[in-house]
Write a protein that holds these residues in place. Structure first.
Motif, mmCIF file in Angstrom:
data_model
loop_
_atom_site.group_PDB
_atom_site.id
_atom_site.type_symbol
_atom_site.label_atom_id
_atom_site.label_comp_id
_atom_site.label_asym_id
_atom_site.label_seq_id
_atom_site.Cartn_x
_atom_site.Cartn_y
_atom_site.Cartn_z
ATOM 1 N N ALA A 1 2.668 1.674 5.770
ATOM 2 C CA ALA A 1 3.815 2.508 5.398
ATOM 3 C C ALA A 1 3.777 3.817 6.165
ATOM 4 O O ALA A 1 2.717 4.272 6.606
ATOM 5 N N VAL A 2 4.959 4.434 6.298
ATOM 6 C CA VAL A 2 5.061 5.780 6.853
ATOM 7 C C VAL A 2 6.173 6.509 6.115
ATOM 8 O O VAL A 2 7.251 5.942 5.885
ATOM 9 N N VAL A 3 5.897 7.731 5.696
ATOM 10 C CA VAL A 3 6.903 8.591 5.063
ATOM 11 C C VAL A 3 6.849 9.955 5.743
ATOM 12 O O VAL A 3 5.771 10.503 5.973
ATOM 13 N N VAL A 4 8.022 10.489 6.064
ATOM 14 C CA VAL A 4 8.125 11.806 6.687
ATOM 15 C C VAL A 4 9.301 12.546 6.062
ATOM 16 O O VAL A 4 10.408 11.995 5.938
ATOM 17 N N ALA A 5 9.064 13.784 5.667
ATOM 18 C CA ALA A 5 10.121 14.645 5.136
ATOM 19 C C ALA A 5 10.351 15.800 6.099
ATOM 20 O O ALA A 5 9.402 16.463 6.520
ATOM 21 N N THR A 6 11.625 16.032 6.439
ATOM 22 C CA THR A 6 12.012 17.093 7.359
ATOM 23 C C THR A 6 13.295 17.727 6.841
ATOM 24 O O THR A 6 14.253 17.007 6.525
ATOM 25 N N PRO A 7 13.361 19.035 6.749
ATOM 26 C CA PRO A 7 14.579 19.669 6.238
ATOM 27 C C PRO A 7 15.820 19.236 6.999
ATOM 28 O O PRO A 7 15.859 19.276 8.231
ATOM 29 N N GLY A 8 16.841 18.780 6.273
ATOM 30 C CA GLY A 8 18.115 18.426 6.866
ATOM 31 C C GLY A 8 18.161 17.104 7.593
ATOM 32 O O GLY A 8 19.195 16.732 8.147
ATOM 33 N N ALA A 9 17.057 16.348 7.593
ATOM 34 C CA ALA A 9 17.003 15.105 8.358
ATOM 35 C C ALA A 9 17.399 13.911 7.493
ATOM 36 O O ALA A 9 17.503 13.992 6.276
ATOM 37 N N GLY A 10 17.612 12.771 8.167
ATOM 38 C CA GLY A 10 17.828 11.515 7.480
ATOM 39 C C GLY A 10 19.239 11.318 6.973
ATOM 40 O O GLY A 10 20.147 12.110 7.230
ATOM 41 N N TYR A 11 19.416 10.232 6.240
ATOM 42 C CA TYR A 11 20.728 9.868 5.710
ATOM 43 C C TYR A 11 21.249 10.957 4.790
ATOM 44 O O TYR A 11 20.535 11.444 3.922
ATOM 45 N N ASP A 12 22.499 11.360 4.993
ATOM 46 C CA ASP A 12 23.130 12.425 4.212
ATOM 47 C C ASP A 12 22.387 13.751 4.358
ATOM 48 O O ASP A 12 22.557 14.664 3.556
ATOM 49 N N HIS A 13 21.504 13.843 5.367
ATOM 50 C CA HIS A 13 20.759 15.070 5.656
ATOM 51 C C HIS A 13 19.970 15.539 4.423
ATOM 52 O O HIS A 13 19.800 16.741 4.194
ATOM 53 N N ALA A 14 19.476 14.567 3.639
ATOM 54 C CA ALA A 14 18.792 14.889 2.378
ATOM 55 C C ALA A 14 17.330 15.275 2.567
ATOM 56 O O ALA A 14 16.680 15.683 1.610
ATOM 57 N N GLY A 15 16.796 15.139 3.790
ATOM 58 C CA GLY A 15 15.423 15.546 4.044
ATOM 59 C C GLY A 15 14.442 14.406 4.190
ATOM 60 O O GLY A 15 13.325 14.599 4.675
ATOM 61 N N THR A 16 14.818 13.198 3.767
ATOM 62 C CA THR A 16 13.949 12.040 3.949
ATOM 63 C C THR A 16 14.209 11.464 5.329
ATOM 64 O O THR A 16 15.158 10.705 5.532
ATOM 65 N N VAL B 1 0.826 -1.213 0.000
ATOM 66 C CA VAL B 1 0.000 0.000 0.000
ATOM 67 C C VAL B 1 0.859 1.263 0.000
ATOM 68 O O VAL B 1 0.446 2.305 -0.524
ATOM 69 N N GLY B 2 2.068 1.166 0.531
ATOM 70 C CA GLY B 2 2.952 2.332 0.554
ATOM 71 C C GLY B 2 3.427 2.772 -0.808
ATOM 72 O O GLY B 2 3.920 3.896 -0.957
ATOM 73 N N ALA B 3 3.289 1.910 -1.812
ATOM 74 C CA ALA B 3 3.674 2.280 -3.170
ATOM 75 C C ALA B 3 2.584 3.082 -3.870
ATOM 76 O O ALA B 3 2.834 3.663 -4.929
ATOM 77 N N VAL B 4 1.397 3.126 -3.287
ATOM 78 C CA VAL B 4 0.246 3.735 -3.956
ATOM 79 C C VAL B 4 -0.253 4.991 -3.255
ATOM 80 O O VAL B 4 -0.509 6.014 -3.898
ATOM 81 N N VAL B 5 -0.379 4.949 -1.949
ATOM 82 C CA VAL B 5 -1.136 5.969 -1.225
ATOM 83 C C VAL B 5 -0.355 7.244 -0.902
ATOM 84 O O VAL B 5 -0.817 8.342 -1.199
ATOM 85 N N PRO B 6 0.827 7.175 -0.247
ATOM 86 C CA PRO B 6 1.414 8.394 0.336
ATOM 87 C C PRO B 6 2.403 9.111 -0.572
ATOM 88 O O PRO B 6 3.096 8.493 -1.394
ATOM 89 N N LEU C 1 9.424 4.101 5.154
ATOM 90 C CA LEU C 1 9.355 2.687 5.502
ATOM 91 C C LEU C 1 8.071 2.054 4.967
ATOM 92 O O LEU C 1 6.999 2.664 5.018
ATOM 93 N N ARG C 2 8.212 0.824 4.477
ATOM 94 C CA ARG C 2 7.058 0.092 3.962
ATOM 95 C C ARG C 2 7.062 -1.333 4.483
ATOM 96 O O ARG C 2 8.108 -1.967 4.565
ATOM 97 N N VAL C 3 5.884 -1.810 4.837
ATOM 98 C CA VAL C 3 5.650 -3.232 5.088
ATOM 99 C C VAL C 3 4.705 -3.679 3.979
ATOM 100 O O VAL C 3 3.536 -3.301 3.964
ATOM 101 N N ASP C 4 5.206 -4.441 3.040
ATOM 102 C CA ASP C 4 4.412 -4.758 1.850
ATOM 103 C C ASP C 4 3.440 -5.904 2.055
ATOM 104 O O ASP C 4 2.358 -5.913 1.452
ATOM 105 N N ASP C 5 3.803 -6.890 2.896
ATOM 106 C CA ASP C 5 2.937 -8.063 3.044
ATOM 107 C C ASP C 5 3.242 -8.730 4.379
ATOM 108 O O ASP C 5 4.239 -9.443 4.515
ATOM 109 N N HIS C 6 2.401 -8.469 5.379
ATOM 110 C CA HIS C 6 2.643 -8.992 6.720
ATOM 111 C C HIS C 6 1.309 -9.113 7.439
ATOM 112 O O HIS C 6 0.469 -8.203 7.363
ATOM 113 N N PRO C 7 1.079 -10.209 8.167
ATOM 114 C CA PRO C 7 -0.219 -10.386 8.839
ATOM 115 C C PRO C 7 -0.484 -9.388 9.962
ATOM 116 O O PRO C 7 -1.633 -9.201 10.368
#
Length: 278
Positions: A170-185, A24-29, A189-195
Motif C-alpha cells: 500500500a501507499v498513502v500520501v496526503a498533500t494540501p489541495g491535491a487529489g480528487y476534489d482537491h481534498a488533500g488525499t 496490509v494497507g488496512a493495518v499499517v499506514p 492505494l492498496r494491493v490486498d492479495d497479489h503474488p
C-alpha cells in the motif's frame, strides 16, 4: 513480517508498506495533513496510529511520541513503529521482534525544505532491505513523494524483502489541495492479495497519476493532431461533429476529466487513446 517507509517532503506526508500479509494497507499506514505520518507493524497495535498522530499534532517530536506510546504498552518488545513530522523522524524496533528486524532514519535538504524519512522492517532477509530502501529514496530527490516511496519499496523488495514472500502492499500520501476534489488525499492505494504486490502497487500508482493528476504537456487540438484524435475516437464509437466534444464524451466515460483542457489534449490522454486504438 513487514517493511515500510514513512516520509515528509515539502508539505506532503506519506507511507508505503509491503508484507506477506493480506490487506496490509488496512493495518499499517496512516497520515494526517499538516501533522505527519506513522506506520505500525510487527504484531501491529492499530491504535498507535491515532495516538502517535495526536501527539505529533500537539508538537511532540516523533522520537518522544514513539517513546511515550510504547512505554505504556506491555507488548512493546514485539512492536515496530516509524513516524515523521515537520520537526523530525524516528523509528522503534522492540527487542523481541523477529529477525531480521531494524530500521534507519535520515533527512536531506531539498527544494521546499528538509525531507525526512524513517524506514523499518521485520522478518526480512537482512539489513540490506532497509539500506536499499534508503538508497533508493535518497536517490529520488526531485521526484513526487508517492513515487519515491514506491521506488523505495521496490528496492527493498528487490533486495529480498519479507523473508516469507509477498502478498500485500500500500501507499498513502496526503498533500494540501491535491487529489480528487482537491481534498488533500493525493494517493491512497492498496494491493490486498497479489503474488507480486509491490510491482502491482507501482502499476496502480501510474494509473492514479493518469486519473487524478492535472494536465501535463498539453498539445493544441488542431491540424494533424485533431485529425488523428478524431479518427481514433471514431474507431471507439465517438463521432461528434466537433472533435473536442467527442474527446470530452470519451474522456468522461474513461474518467479522464481532470486532464481535459479547452482547445488541447494532454499527452498522457493522447497516448492512452493511441494504445486503445493501435
Amino acid at each position: 513480517m513487514t517493511f515500510s517507509i514513512v516520509a515528509r517532503q515539502g508539505g506532503s506526508v506519506g507511507v508505503a508498506v509491503a508484507s506477506k500479509f493480506i490487506a496490509v494497507g488496512a493495518v499499517v499506514p496512516q497520515t494526517r495533513l499538516g501533522v505527519g505520518a506513522v506506520a505500525t507493524q510487527s504484531f501491529a497495535r492499530v491504535a498507535y496510529r491515532e495516538e502517535v498522530l495526536a501527539l505529533l499534532d500537539q508538537g511532540v517530536s516523533p522520537a518522544d511520541a514513539l517513546a511515550r506510546t510504547t512505554a505504556a504498552d506491555e507488548d512493546r518488545d514485539r512492536r515496530q513503529l516509524g513516524a515523521v513530522s515537520a520537526e523530525g523522524q524516528a523509528t522503534f524496533t522492540g527487542a523481541g521482534c523477529m529477525d531480521w528486524a531494524g530500521g534507519v532514519t535520515g533527512e536531506l535538504a531539498e527544494d521546499g525544505g528538509t525531507t525526512r524519512y524513517a524506514i523499518q522492517g521485520n522478518i526480512l532477509v537482512g539489513e540490506q532491505v532497509v539500506l536499499e530502501m534508503e538508497r533508493a529514496f535518497r536517490a529520488g530527490a526531485g521526484r513526487p513523494l508517492a513515487h519515491r516511496l514506491v521506488e523505495a519499496l521496490l528496492a527493498g523488495d528487490a533486495a529480498g524483502g519479507d523473508a516469507r514472500g509477498r502478498q500485500g502492499a500500500a501507499v498513502v500520501v496526503a498533500t494540501p489541495g491535491a487529489g480528487y476534489d482537491h481534498a488533500g488525499t493525493e494517493v491512497d492505494l492498496r494491493v490486498d492479495d497479489h503474488p507480486q504486490a509491490p510491482t502491482e502497487l507501482a502499476r496502480l500508482l501510474d494509473l492514479n497519476d493518469l486519473y487524478f493528476s492535472g494536465p501535463e504537456d498539453v498539445v493544441p487540438l488542431e491540424g494533424d493532431v485533431a485529425d488523428e484524435v478524431a479518427t481514433r475516437l471514431r474507431t471507439l464509437g465517438y463521432d461528434a461533429p466537433q472533435v473536442e466534444a467527442a474527446l470530452g464524451e470519451w474522456a468522461g466515460v474513461e474518467n479522464y476529466e481532470m486532464r481535459l483542457v479547452p482547445g488541447g489534449i494532454d499527452t498522457k490522454v493522447l497516448q492512452r487513446l493511441r494504445d486503445l486504438t493501435a
